[in-house]
Motif scaffolding. Structure first.
Motif, PDB file in Angstrom:
ATOM      1  N   ASN A 184      54.817  57.734  75.923  1.00 34.60           N
ATOM      2  CA  ASN A 184      54.054  56.487  75.899  1.00 34.60           C
ATOM      3  C   ASN A 184      54.461  55.525  77.014  1.00 34.60           C
ATOM      4  N   GLY A 185      54.884  56.091  78.137  1.00 34.03           N
ATOM      5  CA  GLY A 185      55.260  55.254  79.275  1.00 34.03           C
ATOM      6  C   GLY A 185      56.579  54.536  79.092  1.00 34.03           C
ATOM      7  N   GLU A 186      57.490  55.167  78.352  1.00 36.83           N
ATOM      8  CA  GLU A 186      58.759  54.521  77.997  1.00 36.83           C
ATOM      9  C   GLU A 186      59.544  54.057  79.223  1.00 36.83           C
ATOM     10  N   ASN A 187      59.679  54.917  80.228  1.00 32.00           N
ATOM     11  CA  ASN A 187      60.487  54.551  81.397  1.00 32.00           C
ATOM     12  C   ASN A 187      59.802  53.490  82.260  1.00 32.00           C
ATOM     13  N   LEU A 188      58.491  53.475  82.288  1.00 34.30           N
ATOM     14  CA  LEU A 188      57.801  52.407  83.012  1.00 34.30           C
ATOM     15  C   LEU A 188      58.007  51.076  82.297  1.00 34.30           C
ATOM     16  N   THR A 189      57.937  51.090  80.995  1.00 32.67           N
ATOM     17  CA  THR A 189      58.180  49.859  80.231  1.00 32.67           C
ATOM     18  C   THR A 189      59.575  49.314  80.522  1.00 32.67           C
ATOM     19  N   LYS A 190      60.580  50.205  80.569  1.00 36.36           N
ATOM     20  CA  LYS A 190      61.944  49.776  80.868  1.00 36.36           C
ATOM     21  C   LYS A 190      62.041  49.202  82.283  1.00 36.36           C
ATOM     22  N   ALA A 191      61.389  49.861  83.239  1.00 34.38           N
ATOM     23  CA  ALA A 191      61.457  49.406  84.629  1.00 34.38           C
ATOM     24  C   ALA A 191      60.809  48.034  84.796  1.00 34.38           C
ATOM     25  N   ILE A 192      59.710  47.815  84.107  1.00 36.30           N
ATOM     26  CA  ILE A 192      59.034  46.508  84.189  1.00 36.30           C
ATOM     27  C   ILE A 192      59.915  45.422  83.579  1.00 36.30           C
TER      28      ILE A 192
END
Length: 358
Positions: free
Chosen positions: A314-322
Motif C-alpha cells: 500500500n505504498g508503505e515506503n513512499l509514505t515513510k519517505a514523504i
C-alpha cells in the motif's frame, strides 16, 4: 507577424493547456499536446454559464447517484468538449478525499474509465491524475497494468518520482511552485534566475538524472515530465532549460506569452528528441546534481534509492519517505487542501442543484 514568447517556448518544450475552456486551446497558433485539469479548474468551469446546459443535463441524469457521480461525469464531459482541440490526451484528477485510500482511488478511476468510454473517448486519449502518495501510487500500479494510464501529480521530491516510475505512470507533474492561481499562500522565492536559484531546480535535476539512469539500465520508458505550477513566465523558460519535456500552462499565462514579443536572448538548448535517451545534465546545472537546498541542515547527502520498492504494501515506503521530508509533507497538504476546498464548493453546488432539478 511578430514572433512571441509563446512561439519561442513552443520550440523548447511541448505545451499542454491547464484549462478545460476550449477557447484557451483554440487561441493558440497550434494544438496543445494535452489538456490537464484539477478540482479548481473544473469548479471554475462548473460556474461558467457556457457549461450550464451540460451541467444541468448531468445533474438531472445522474443526480440520483449522488454529487460525486455528477462531478465525475461533468469532468469527463468537459474533456469531451475539448478533445478535438488537443493532439494527444485529456486529463481528469482523482478526488483529494480519495488519495489515501487505495480502493477509493481504484473505484473512482474505474468510474472515470466507464464515463470516458460512454462518451466515445478511448484509453489512448485520456489519462487520470493521481496524487503521488503511497496508497494512490499502489493503485496507479494496478491501473497502468490494466491499460488505464495515469499521471503522478502533487510531486515535490525524488522518492515520489521513483514511485511513479515503479507504478509505470505515463506522466508525472512536479510542481515548481504553489498552485498560485488558487492560493494566497506564500510562494517559494521569486528569483532572477530560477533555473539556478529556485529551490526546486535541483530536485528537478535529480528526477531527470534518475529517470535517465533507469532508462539506460532497463531500456524501459520512464514517466514523461509535465511541469506544473509556474508562478511566472520566467519560470516556464527556466524549467524548459532544466530539461522538462512538457509544461502545463494556465490560460492566463498562455495569453501573456502570446502577447509578449520575443526579445529574449538566444539559447543554446533545444527540445529533446527523447526525454531520457542520451540525456546529459548541462554543465550550468552540475551543482544541482549533488545539492538539495530543501533538504535541511541534517541531510546526509544521500538521495533516494531506486532499489527501494516504494509501492509495495500500500505504498508503505513512499509514505515513510514523504513523512521524513517536511517540505514534501507541507506542500502536499497545501495542494490537497486547495483541491479539497474547490471540490467542497462543487459538492455544495451540485447537491443544491440536485434538490432543485432532480
Amino acid at each position: 507577424m511578430t514572433r512571441t514568447q509563446l512561439d519561442r517556448l513552443a520550440q523548447l518544450v511541448n505545451i499542454d493547456v491547464d484549462s478545460v475552456n476550449p477557447d484557451d486551446a483554440k487561441a493558440l497558433p497550434f494544438k496543445p499536446f494535452n489538456q490537464t485539469s484539477n478540482q479548481a479548474v473544473m469548479y471554475t468551469a462548473m460556474c461558467d454559464p457556457r457549461n450550464k446546459a451540460d451541467y444541468e443535463r448531468l445533474v438531472k441524469k445522474y443526480g440520483n447517484k449522488g454529487w460525486q457521480e455528477v462531478w465525475d461525469r461533468f469532468s469527463v464531459q468537459l474533456c469531451k468538449n475539448n478533445i478535438d482541440n488537443v493532439s494527444n490526451r485529456v486529463l481528469v484528477q482523482v478526488s483529494p478525499r480519495n488519495c489515501y485510500d487505495r480502493q477509493a482511488v481504484l473505484d473512482q478511476c474505474y468510474n472515470f474509465d466507464k464515463a470516458f468510454a460512454e462518451v466515445g473517448i478511448g484509453r489512448d486519449r485520456y489519462a487520470i491524475k493521481i496524487s503521488t502518495v503511497g496508497p494512490a501510487m499502489s493503485a496507479a500500479a494496478q491501473l497502468n497494468k490494466e491499460g488505464i494510464r495515469t499521471l503522478g501529480t502533487s510531486l515535490f521530491g525524488l522518492p515520489q518520482a521513483i514511485a511513479a516510475s515503479q507504478a509505470r505512470c505515463l506522466y508525472i507533474s512536479p510542481y515548481f511552485n504553489e498552485v498560485r492561481a488558487y492560493s494566497d499562500k506564500s510562494l517559494w522565492p521569486d528569483v532572477e534566475d530560477p533555473a539556478i536559484n529556485h529551490p526546486m531546480a535541483p530536485r528537478l535535476i535529480h528526477i531527470l538524472e534518475t529517470y535517465t539512469k533507469l532508462h539506460e539500465q532497463t531500456g524501459e520508458e520512464q514517466p514523461v515530465i509535465v511541469m506544473a505550477s509556474h508562478a511566472n513566465l520566467n519560470e516556464l523558460f527556466a524549467t524548459a532549460e532544466l530539461g522538462v519535456q512538457h509544461s502545463t500552462i494556465l490560460g492566463n499565462h498562455l495569453a501573456e506569452l502570446a502577447k509578449a514579443p520575443d526579445t529574449l536572448p538566444e539559447v543554446t538548448f533545444t527540445k529533446p528528441k527523447h526525454p531520457y535517451k542520451d540525456r546529459v545534465t548541462p554543465a550550468r546545472f552540475s551543482k544541482h546534481s549533488t545539492s538539495d537546498p530543501l533538504a535541511g541542515p541534517e541531510w546526509d547527502g544521500k538521495f533516494a534509492s531506486t532499489e527501494i520498492d516504494y509501492i509495495a504494501n500500500n505504498g508503505e515506503n513512499l509514505t515513510k519517505a514523504i513523512k521524513a521530508d517536511p517540505v514534501v509533507t507541507s506542500k502536499i497538504k497545501d495542494v490537497l487542501d486547495i483541491f479539497h476546498e474547490n471540490e467542497e464548493k462543487a459538492r455544495e453546488m451540485i447537491e443544491k442543484s440536485i434538490k432543485e432539478l432532480s
